[in-house]
Scaffold this motif. Structure first.
Motif, PDB file in Angstrom:
ATOM      1  N   ASP A  71     -13.873  18.572 -28.976  1.00  0.00           N
ATOM      2  CA  ASP A  71     -13.136  19.556 -28.179  1.00  0.00           C
ATOM      3  C   ASP A  71     -13.519  20.977 -28.591  1.00  0.00           C
ATOM      4  O   ASP A  71     -13.615  21.869 -27.745  1.00  0.00           O
ATOM      5  CB  ASP A  71     -11.631  19.349 -28.358  1.00  0.00           C
ATOM      6  CG  ASP A  71     -11.123  18.101 -27.655  1.00  0.00           C
ATOM      7  OD1 ASP A  71     -11.837  17.590 -26.766  1.00  0.00           O
ATOM      8  OD2 ASP A  71     -10.022  17.637 -27.997  1.00  0.00           O
TER       9      ASP A  71
ATOM     10  N   THR B  90     -16.855  21.733 -27.076  1.00  0.00           N
ATOM     11  CA  THR B  90     -16.686  21.954 -25.638  1.00  0.00           C
ATOM     12  C   THR B  90     -16.127  23.343 -25.368  1.00  0.00           C
ATOM     13  O   THR B  90     -16.585  24.050 -24.465  1.00  0.00           O
ATOM     14  CB  THR B  90     -15.755  20.884 -25.037  1.00  0.00           C
ATOM     15  OG1 THR B  90     -16.315  19.584 -25.273  1.00  0.00           O
ATOM     16  CG2 THR B  90     -15.586  21.089 -23.538  1.00  0.00           C
TER      17      THR B  90
ATOM     18  N   ARG C 169      -8.973  18.211 -17.292  1.00  0.00           N
ATOM     19  CA  ARG C 169     -10.208  18.983 -17.479  1.00  0.00           C
ATOM     20  C   ARG C 169     -11.460  18.141 -17.256  1.00  0.00           C
ATOM     21  O   ARG C 169     -12.516  18.680 -16.892  1.00  0.00           O
ATOM     22  CB  ARG C 169     -10.260  19.579 -18.887  1.00  0.00           C
ATOM     23  CG  ARG C 169     -10.374  18.560 -20.008  1.00  0.00           C
ATOM     24  CD  ARG C 169     -10.336  19.240 -21.361  1.00  0.00           C
ATOM     25  NE  ARG C 169     -10.470  18.324 -22.486  1.00  0.00           N
ATOM     26  CZ  ARG C 169      -9.456  17.716 -23.079  1.00  0.00           C
ATOM     27  NH1 ARG C 169      -8.211  17.911 -22.638  1.00  0.00           N
ATOM     28  NH2 ARG C 169      -9.660  16.914 -24.110  1.00  0.00           N
ATOM     29  N   HIS C 170     -11.356  16.832 -17.469  1.00  0.00           N
ATOM     30  CA  HIS C 170     -12.547  15.990 -17.348  1.00  0.00           C
ATOM     31  C   HIS C 170     -13.076  15.964 -15.915  1.00  0.00           C
ATOM     32  O   HIS C 170     -14.295  15.925 -15.703  1.00  0.00           O
ATOM     33  CB  HIS C 170     -12.249  14.575 -17.846  1.00  0.00           C
ATOM     34  CG  HIS C 170     -12.050  14.509 -19.320  1.00  0.00           C
ATOM     35  ND1 HIS C 170     -13.085  14.711 -20.202  1.00  0.00           N
ATOM     36  CD2 HIS C 170     -10.932  14.290 -20.074  1.00  0.00           C
ATOM     37  CE1 HIS C 170     -12.623  14.603 -21.443  1.00  0.00           C
ATOM     38  NE2 HIS C 170     -11.327  14.363 -21.391  1.00  0.00           N
ATOM     39  N   TYR C 171     -12.196  16.013 -14.934  1.00  0.00           N
ATOM     40  CA  TYR C 171     -12.650  16.094 -13.540  1.00  0.00           C
ATOM     41  C   TYR C 171     -13.407  17.398 -13.310  1.00  0.00           C
ATOM     42  O   TYR C 171     -14.508  17.400 -12.737  1.00  0.00           O
ATOM     43  CB  TYR C 171     -11.458  16.000 -12.590  1.00  0.00           C
ATOM     44  CG  TYR C 171     -11.825  16.360 -11.161  1.00  0.00           C
ATOM     45  CD1 TYR C 171     -12.494  15.451 -10.355  1.00  0.00           C
ATOM     46  CD2 TYR C 171     -11.520  17.624 -10.635  1.00  0.00           C
ATOM     47  CE1 TYR C 171     -12.853  15.787  -9.047  1.00  0.00           C
ATOM     48  CE2 TYR C 171     -11.871  17.959  -9.345  1.00  0.00           C
ATOM     49  CZ  TYR C 171     -12.537  17.042  -8.551  1.00  0.00           C
ATOM     50  OH  TYR C 171     -12.887  17.377  -7.271  1.00  0.00           O
TER      51      TYR C 171
ATOM     52  N   LEU D 264     -14.792  19.337 -15.494  1.00  0.00           N
ATOM     53  CA  LEU D 264     -16.048  19.375 -16.258  1.00  0.00           C
ATOM     54  C   LEU D 264     -17.182  18.720 -15.472  1.00  0.00           C
ATOM     55  O   LEU D 264     -18.329  19.183 -15.512  1.00  0.00           O
ATOM     56  CB  LEU D 264     -15.874  18.675 -17.609  1.00  0.00           C
ATOM     57  CG  LEU D 264     -15.305  19.531 -18.736  1.00  0.00           C
ATOM     58  CD1 LEU D 264     -14.915  18.652 -19.920  1.00  0.00           C
ATOM     59  CD2 LEU D 264     -16.319  20.582 -19.177  1.00  0.00           C
TER      60      LEU D 264
ATOM     61  N   PHE E 165     -21.680  16.341 -20.867  1.00  0.00           N
ATOM     62  CA  PHE E 165     -20.311  16.503 -20.388  1.00  0.00           C
ATOM     63  C   PHE E 165     -20.001  15.506 -19.271  1.00  0.00           C
ATOM     64  O   PHE E 165     -18.911  14.922 -19.234  1.00  0.00           O
ATOM     65  CB  PHE E 165     -20.083  17.925 -19.874  1.00  0.00           C
ATOM     66  CG  PHE E 165     -19.842  18.947 -20.941  1.00  0.00           C
ATOM     67  CD1 PHE E 165     -19.362  18.575 -22.194  1.00  0.00           C
ATOM     68  CD2 PHE E 165     -20.091  20.287 -20.701  1.00  0.00           C
ATOM     69  CE1 PHE E 165     -19.134  19.530 -23.176  1.00  0.00           C
ATOM     70  CE2 PHE E 165     -19.860  21.249 -21.682  1.00  0.00           C
ATOM     71  CZ  PHE E 165     -19.381  20.867 -22.923  1.00  0.00           C
TER      72      PHE E 165
ATOM     73  N   ASP F  88     -19.602  12.000 -20.805  1.00  0.00           N
ATOM     74  CA  ASP F  88     -18.383  11.898 -21.607  1.00  0.00           C
ATOM     75  C   ASP F  88     -17.137  11.906 -20.729  1.00  0.00           C
ATOM     76  O   ASP F  88     -16.208  11.092 -20.936  1.00  0.00           O
ATOM     77  CB  ASP F  88     -18.330  13.055 -22.607  1.00  0.00           C
ATOM     78  CG  ASP F  88     -17.099  13.009 -23.479  1.00  0.00           C
ATOM     79  OD1 ASP F  88     -16.995  12.072 -24.305  1.00  0.00           O
ATOM     80  OD2 ASP F  88     -16.233  13.895 -23.335  1.00  0.00           O
ATOM     81  N   SER F  89     -17.098  12.792 -19.749  1.00  0.00           N
ATOM     82  CA  SER F  89     -15.929  12.855 -18.866  1.00  0.00           C
ATOM     83  C   SER F  89     -15.831  11.613 -17.997  1.00  0.00           C
ATOM     84  O   SER F  89     -14.720  11.147 -17.699  1.00  0.00           O
ATOM     85  CB  SER F  89     -15.987  14.120 -18.006  1.00  0.00           C
ATOM     86  OG  SER F  89     -15.801  15.270 -18.810  1.00  0.00           O
ATOM     87  N   TYR F  90     -16.969  11.074 -17.596  1.00  0.00           N
ATOM     88  CA  TYR F  90     -16.957   9.818 -16.837  1.00  0.00           C
ATOM     89  C   TYR F  90     -16.301   8.708 -17.649  1.00  0.00           C
ATOM     90  O   TYR F  90     -15.479   7.939 -17.126  1.00  0.00           O
ATOM     91  CB  TYR F  90     -18.379   9.406 -16.447  1.00  0.00           C
ATOM     92  CG  TYR F  90     -18.464   7.961 -16.010  1.00  0.00           C
ATOM     93  CD1 TYR F  90     -18.066   7.579 -14.732  1.00  0.00           C
ATOM     94  CD2 TYR F  90     -18.931   6.968 -16.889  1.00  0.00           C
ATOM     95  CE1 TYR F  90     -18.115   6.257 -14.338  1.00  0.00           C
ATOM     96  CE2 TYR F  90     -18.977   5.650 -16.497  1.00  0.00           C
ATOM     97  CZ  TYR F  90     -18.567   5.285 -15.227  1.00  0.00           C
ATOM     98  OH  TYR F  90     -18.608   3.983 -14.846  1.00  0.00           O
TER      99      TYR F  90
ATOM    100  N   HIS G  44     -14.075   8.975 -19.997  1.00  0.00           N
ATOM    101  CA  HIS G  44     -12.642   9.212 -20.091  1.00  0.00           C
ATOM    102  C   HIS G  44     -11.933   8.843 -18.782  1.00  0.00           C
ATOM    103  O   HIS G  44     -10.888   8.165 -18.805  1.00  0.00           O
ATOM    104  CB  HIS G  44     -12.366  10.685 -20.415  1.00  0.00           C
ATOM    105  CG  HIS G  44     -12.519  11.034 -21.853  1.00  0.00           C
ATOM    106  ND1 HIS G  44     -13.746  11.320 -22.423  1.00  0.00           N
ATOM    107  CD2 HIS G  44     -11.611  11.154 -22.852  1.00  0.00           C
ATOM    108  CE1 HIS G  44     -13.585  11.596 -23.704  1.00  0.00           C
ATOM    109  NE2 HIS G  44     -12.308  11.502 -23.985  1.00  0.00           N
TER     110      HIS G  44
END
Length: 210
Positions: free
Chosen positions: A42, A45, A130-132, A134, A186, A189-191, A193
């Motif tokens: 984090d 990021t 935030r993952h969306y 990102l 990113f 990683d976001s995928y 999550h």
């Protein structure tokens, strides 16, 4: 000595010092806005997004200002104009207000920059949404990089000058490649999550229905 002076100039030093300074501000911002026990991922990021936003607003924002309403870098004055003229020595399009480059920079400065700040707020609040965003930001930055260089490659790279070692490996390669690999990381990683949360929710729903 003359060759070294040609490769690395005062403008080069100004540009690289500016990038370093922005990186330092981004790091200090992470120390202020994130808790001491924040995960290293984090923190990285946050530092990257703060760095990204500041680069978009300051460096690329100055380019945009110098490239609209009849202006262009090659006929402008001031330290930022000198900086972009040096970059234009590696990629001629940045000196003459190339419409494709300027169009992409409008989206970058006015779209990606504010989006970085929005994600920074979400990160500071530990908001998993935030993952969306990102993924949205990373997709936009990858697309911007592709549309900056692919048309040039398809036409035989007539505007690229790779004769200067600094211009080639720092300006053209390093300063663009990091906006490829970090957004790709990113996105992956976001995928994981988002997909993990959806699969867990689906499994929970199935257990309740059984």
């Amino acid at each position: 000595m003359a060759e070294a002076t040609t490769i690395f100039t005062k403008t080069s030093a100004f540009s690289l010092a500016g990038v370093t300074g922005i990186g330092l501000v981004a790091y200090l911002g992470s120390k202020v806005c994130l808790p001491k026990n924040a995960k290293s991922q984090d923190r990285f990021t946050f530092i990257w997004l703060a760095f990204d936003a500041l680069i978009h607003f300051s460096f690329e924002g100055s380019f945009l200002w110098l490239s609209v309403f009849g202006r262009q870098v090659n006929t402008s004055t001031g330290p930022f104009a000198a900086m972009w003229r040096e970059y234009a020595a590696a990629d001629y399009r940045w000196g003459v207000s190339d419409p494709t480059v300027v169009s992409l920079e409008i989206l970058t400065v006015l779209g990606a920059g504010p989006l970085c700040c929005y994600i920074l707020k979400q990160l500071a609040n530990d908001d998993p949404a935030r993952h969306y965003w990102l993924i949205v930001l990373s997709t936009a930055e990858l697309y911007g990089g592709w549309m900056t260089f692919c048309p040039e490659w398809l036409t035989g790279s007539p505007n690229l000058n790779t004769s200067n070692v600094l211009h080639l490996w720092v300006y053209l390669v390093l300063m663009n490649v990091i906006w490829v690999f970090i957004p790709l990381w990113f996105m992956f990683d976001s995928y994981t999550h988002i997909a993990g949360a959806l699969r867990a929710s689906q499994a929970s729903s199935k257990r309740k229905a059984a």
